[in-house]
Design a protein around this motif. Structure first.
Motif, mmCIF file in Angstrom:
data_model
loop_
_atom_site.group_PDB
_atom_site.id
_atom_site.type_symbol
_atom_site.label_atom_id
_atom_site.label_comp_id
_atom_site.label_asym_id
_atom_site.label_seq_id
_atom_site.Cartn_x
_atom_site.Cartn_y
_atom_site.Cartn_z
ATOM 1 N N ALA A 1 0.822 -1.206 0.000
ATOM 2 C CA ALA A 1 0.000 0.000 0.000
ATOM 3 C C ALA A 1 0.855 1.255 0.000
ATOM 4 N N PRO B 1 -8.195 6.313 -1.990
ATOM 5 C CA PRO B 1 -9.432 5.889 -1.314
ATOM 6 C C PRO B 1 -9.415 4.431 -0.879
ATOM 7 N N ARG B 2 -8.757 3.572 -1.661
ATOM 8 C CA ARG B 2 -8.745 2.140 -1.341
ATOM 9 C C ARG B 2 -7.961 1.833 -0.082
ATOM 10 N N ARG C 1 -9.992 1.127 3.107
ATOM 11 C CA ARG C 1 -10.670 -0.172 3.086
ATOM 12 C C ARG C 1 -9.696 -1.316 3.350
ATOM 13 N N GLU C 2 -8.525 -1.238 2.728
ATOM 14 C CA GLU C 2 -7.542 -2.292 2.932
ATOM 15 C C GLU C 2 -7.058 -2.320 4.379
ATOM 16 N N GLU D 1 -9.753 -4.072 6.455
ATOM 17 C CA GLU D 1 -10.094 -5.467 6.158
ATOM 18 C C GLU D 1 -8.931 -6.444 6.236
ATOM 19 N N VAL E 1 -1.804 -1.122 -3.796
ATOM 20 C CA VAL E 1 -2.685 0.038 -3.757
ATOM 21 C C VAL E 1 -1.799 1.217 -4.152
#
Length: 294
Positions: free
Chosen positions: A8, A20-21, A24-25, A28, A112
């Motif tokens: 990331a 933005p991702r 979420r990563e 999760e 990411v």
């Protein structure tokens, strides 16, 4: 079922640049491996996200020891998110070992994409960006630094380096010595932050500016060498380049061959230049002595 390794990219300055991702990563992932867990905490707070998985440290000091543990977790089905302090993991930061271990075990690796100090500095430098090479951090020891720069002296692509603020003056001075005082460069400081600054100019000029104790995170972009045959070097410059390589530990024969290759001239021409300059220096010393004695 095997897991997935996710590299990331994190902001290099402004947290609003986070993709933005990323949030979420972070939420999760089964395991979040962070270069600095305290910085990770500040990042997650800024993003308004709370990692549900286990958070572990993964930095230069424990990278070798922790890689097998994370690789085993991946093999058992875990989704492992790797983040560093700024930018993309593996680019002058921890990550390469884990990626190699995952690839060796047939585990999927994805990313990411995020901000990049290398690309941002290139874009802001005002130097050619169609072809470039990233050199990372230079060695700390002066001799090793000169040797590494000597290897890149003839590189025609634009060069990108990372450097710490307390070594910047020494690095720019060495670059001016090896690449030439007039070689164009840009020092990019505190990219995307409040006090962002891009200083452009000849290497010698930038070295003098850096003596003022520049602060912040630094990326240096240097113009590539002129194409062989397009730059005519006099005997003094050819001899100087040989001397720089010799000071860095190269034998004279290899130094002469390397300079000849960089300048696009016969080795004999470089050899003659070295001899002529040395004779001139000895002659000047003799003349000075005669003048003093007289």
């Amino acid at each position: 079922m095997t897991g997935k390794l996710v590299l990331a990219g994190t902001p290099i300055g402004d947290v609003a640049d986070a993709p933005p991702r990323l949030a979420r990563e972070l939420a999760e992932a089964d395991i979040v491996a962070a270069e600095d867990t305290r910085r990770l905490r500040r990042l997650t707070q800024a993003l308004g996200v709370r990692p549900e998985g286990r958070v572990v440290s993964y930095f230069e000091g424990n990278e070798a020891a922790r890689t097998p543990e994370l690789a085993d977790a991946l093999a058992e089905g875990a989704r492992v998110l790797l983040v560093t302090d700024a930018g993309m993991p593996s680019v002058s930061d921890p990550g390469y070992r884990l990626v190699a271990a995952a690839v060796e075990r047939g585990i999927g690796v994805t990313a990411v994409p995020g901000p990049s100090a290398v690309l941002t500095a290139l874009a802001l430098s005002g130097l050619p960006v169609d072809r470039f090479c990233f050199e990372g951090f230079l060695p700390r020891k002066a001799g090793e630094r000169l040797a590494r720069l000597g290897e890149a002296a003839g590189e025609r692509r634009t060069l990108v380096y990372f450097e710490s603020p307390h070594r910047l003056e020494a690095t720019l001075t060495a670059m001016a010595e090896v690449f030439g005082a007039e070689r164009r460069a840009a020092v990019c400081r505190e990219l995307t932050k409040t006090y962002e600054e891009v200083r452009r100019g000849p290497l010698a000029e930038l070295a003098a500016w850096a003596a003022e104790r520049v602060r912040g995170e630094i990326t240096v972009v240097v113009e590539g060498a002129a194409a062989a045959g397009t730059e005519e070097l006099d005997a003094g410059e050819l001899a100087r380049r040989v001397a720089v390589r010799e000071e860095a530990g190269e034998r004279r024969k290899e130094a002469i061959a390397a300079v000849a290759r960089e300048a696009g001239v016969p080795k004999r021409e470089v050899f003659d230049a070295v001899v002529a300059v040395k004779k001139g220096a000895h002659g000047q010393v003799a003349q000075d002595r005669r003048t003093t004695d007289g």
